[in-house]
Enzyme design. Structure first.
Site, PDB file in Angstrom:
ATOM      1  N   SER A 218       0.676  -1.283  -0.516  1.00 33.69           N
ATOM      2  CA  SER A 218       0.496  -0.303  -0.242  1.00 33.69           C
ATOM      3  C   SER A 218       0.764   1.348  -0.104  1.00 33.69           C
ATOM      4  O   SER A 218       1.584   1.189  -1.347  1.00 33.69           O
ATOM      5  CB  SER A 218      -0.938  -0.153   1.168  1.00 33.69           C
ATOM      6  OG  SER A 218      -1.551   0.585   0.746  1.00 33.69           O
ATOM      7  N   ASP A 313      -8.924  -2.898  -6.985  1.00 30.74           N
ATOM      8  CA  ASP A 313      -7.949  -2.983  -4.943  1.00 30.74           C
ATOM      9  C   ASP A 313      -9.523  -1.669  -4.348  1.00 30.74           C
ATOM     10  O   ASP A 313      -9.839  -0.836  -4.507  1.00 30.74           O
ATOM     11  CB  ASP A 313      -7.180  -1.638  -5.686  1.00 30.74           C
ATOM     12  CG  ASP A 313      -5.991  -1.651  -4.142  1.00 30.74           C
ATOM     13  OD1 ASP A 313      -6.651  -1.063  -3.760  1.00 30.74           O
ATOM     14  OD2 ASP A 313      -4.986  -1.786  -4.609  1.00 30.74           O
ATOM     15  N   HIS A 380      -6.608  -5.893  -1.668  1.00 27.86           N
ATOM     16  CA  HIS A 380      -5.359  -5.227  -0.732  1.00 27.86           C
ATOM     17  C   HIS A 380      -4.757  -5.669  -0.476  1.00 27.86           C
ATOM     18  O   HIS A 380      -4.669  -5.915   0.829  1.00 27.86           O
ATOM     19  CB  HIS A 380      -5.932  -3.938  -0.539  1.00 27.86           C
ATOM     20  CG  HIS A 380      -5.036  -2.522  -0.392  1.00 27.86           C
ATOM     21  ND1 HIS A 380      -5.170  -1.604  -1.279  1.00 27.86           N
ATOM     22  CD2 HIS A 380      -4.548  -2.104   1.148  1.00 27.86           C
ATOM     23  CE1 HIS A 380      -4.019  -0.970  -1.214  1.00 27.86           C
ATOM     24  NE2 HIS A 380      -3.998  -1.105   0.310  1.00 27.86           N
TER      25      HIS A 380
END
Length: 441
Positions: A218, A313, A380
């Site tokens: 991330s 995502d 994610h």
């Protein structure tokens, strides 16, 4: 980040929490706890042995041993270098030494956790683990790509592994000298944190690494794009050095209201922490936030890079495609929480989002030494979870898990440029279902 949901919490999870509380209460208690854990694990495995793994049910608790807990280490002398978290506390990392033929190999993981765009949001962040080492867990589980369990992490299990904690709010890239902003003390020192952490790890053995792998998830994935070539430059020319960004290819696209919300967000982050100077690749006619997107950062990377991203995502669907304020009638509320509840029109927009991702990475697909794994899952960050990294329940493209694809690429066993078909084509996907707005670890 919410954990993958299961129909009920496994007994091993509850006992693991009890084990931690037991801590140092003595050998007898520890022995008793070990017996209970073994029994619970046996029962759990027996329960799931007969449960088929399919995309319509919650994934089973796969039969890995309990994860290794790794202690927090604060960077030595960080305060003297001004390399501190938002609140002025020293940054930290968790280090698990390698063994066997992995003793001279290193894998570093940069933690994620979004960004702060204003003094108000950074002030809130200072009171959490994402802005202060005073609030960080003293021990964390090493799972997925950080696991030392060969069955879970076949290619990297015995490497030296490091999780570098994220506490600067700008993907380890800010470097503002002034300590007082808006009448309050703030430290925007992500670049110094990166440099101080690397210096300490080089001293601990990273400088002698024969193979080294920089990874991140991330906001940590964005950090990996930003620092990949820096990492390469720190190590001997004879070392094999590569990078992996997981769930870090954030898109500069219009949201459902027609605004470029994420660009505006990044404009605020880069101005607040004076990040523009960190990106000489940016042309003068670009907005500062544009320089922060991976598509721009990656153009100048010369080190081999692996792009790991879901085409749908879940974090980006909520925060890039349908952010707060873009959906006043809450028409996207159900869709952003559960892709199976998206209408045909919403799915059409999601397919357009997927196309934007594929267009953005197309220029990197032709780089021979780069790899990619773009699955069609609604999730994610897939490298930091045992289920999604490498397990019977993990998503596959061409019958390869993420771990297998990454290993094949890193060790040059084959070229890896895996692009999945459109949702809902891949039955191996586990699609996250949220019961609250998405937050990162």
């Amino acid at each position: 980040m919410p954990s993958l949901s299961t129909s009920s919490a496994p007994a091993t999870h509850q006992l693991r929490l009890w084990w931690r509380r037991l801590g140092r209460r003595g050998a007898a208690g520890a022995a008793f706890a070990t017996a209970l854990l073994a029994a619970a694990l046996f029962l759990t495995l027996s329960r799931y042995a007969a449960v088929p793994a399919d995309s319509t049910s919650s994934p089973p608790s796969y039969g890995h041993r309990l994860p290794t807990l790794v202690e927090l280490t604060l960077v030595d002398g960080a305060k003297d270098k001004g390399a501190v978290c938002l609140d002025g506390t020293p940054p930290g990392y968790h280090f698990l030494p390698g063994f066997g033929d992995g003793s001279d190999k290193w894998l570093l993981h940069l933690e994620g956790g979004s960004w702060c765009r204003s003094f108000e949001s950074c002030a809130r962040r200072k009171k959490t683990n994402l802005g202060s080492s005073a609030h960080m867990d003293r021990r964390v589980e090493f799972v997925g790509i950080l696991s030392d369990d060969e069955s879970q992490n076949p290619d990297f299990y015995n490497w030296n592994k490091v999780k570098i904690r994220y506490c600067d709010g700008a993907s380890f890239s800010g470097n503002v000298e002034d300590e007082v902003k808006n009448g309050t003390s703030f430290f925007f020192r992500g670049q110094r944190i990166w440099e101080a952490a690397m210096a300490e790890l080089l001293w601990k053995g990273l400088a002698r690494a024969k193979q080294a792998f920089l990874t991140g998830c991330s906001a940590g994935g964005l950090s990996t794009y930003i620092h990949c070539d820096d990492f390469r430059a720190l190590l001997p020319k004879t070392s094999t050095v590569k990078c992996l960004a997981d769930g870090g290819f954030f898109l500069d696209v219009e949201d459902i209201s027609g605004r470029r919300y994420m660009r505006s967000f990044y404009n605020d982050v880069t101005r607040l922490q004076d990040v523009r100077k960190r990106f000489p690749h940016c042309s003068s006619d670009m907005e500062p936030g544009q320089c922060f997107f991976p598509r721009e950062v990656a153009k100048s990377i010369t080190t081999p890079m692996f792009i790991l991203n879901p085409a749908y995502d879940v974090w980006q669907v909520e925060h890039v495609l349908s952010p707060e304020g873009s959906d006043p009638q809450s028409l996207w509320q159900n869709c952003r929480m559960d892709i199976t509840k998206c209408s045909s029109k919403q799915l059409e927009i999601l397919q357009g989002f997927r196309k934007a991702l594929l267009d953005a990475i197309s220029e990197f697909k032709n780089r021979i030494d780069w790899g990619m794994f773009i699955d069609s899952c609604f999730i994610h960050c897939q490298s930091m979870n045992a289920l999604t990294w490498h397990s019977p329940s993990a998503a596959r493209i061409n019958n390869k898990t993420v771990a297998e694809a990454v290993g094949d690429w890193f060790f040059n066993r084959r070229e890896v440029k895996e692009i999945d078909c459109e949702y809902p084509c891949n039955p191996s996907c586990y699609n996250k279902v949220l019961d609250e707005p998405y937050k990162e670890d």
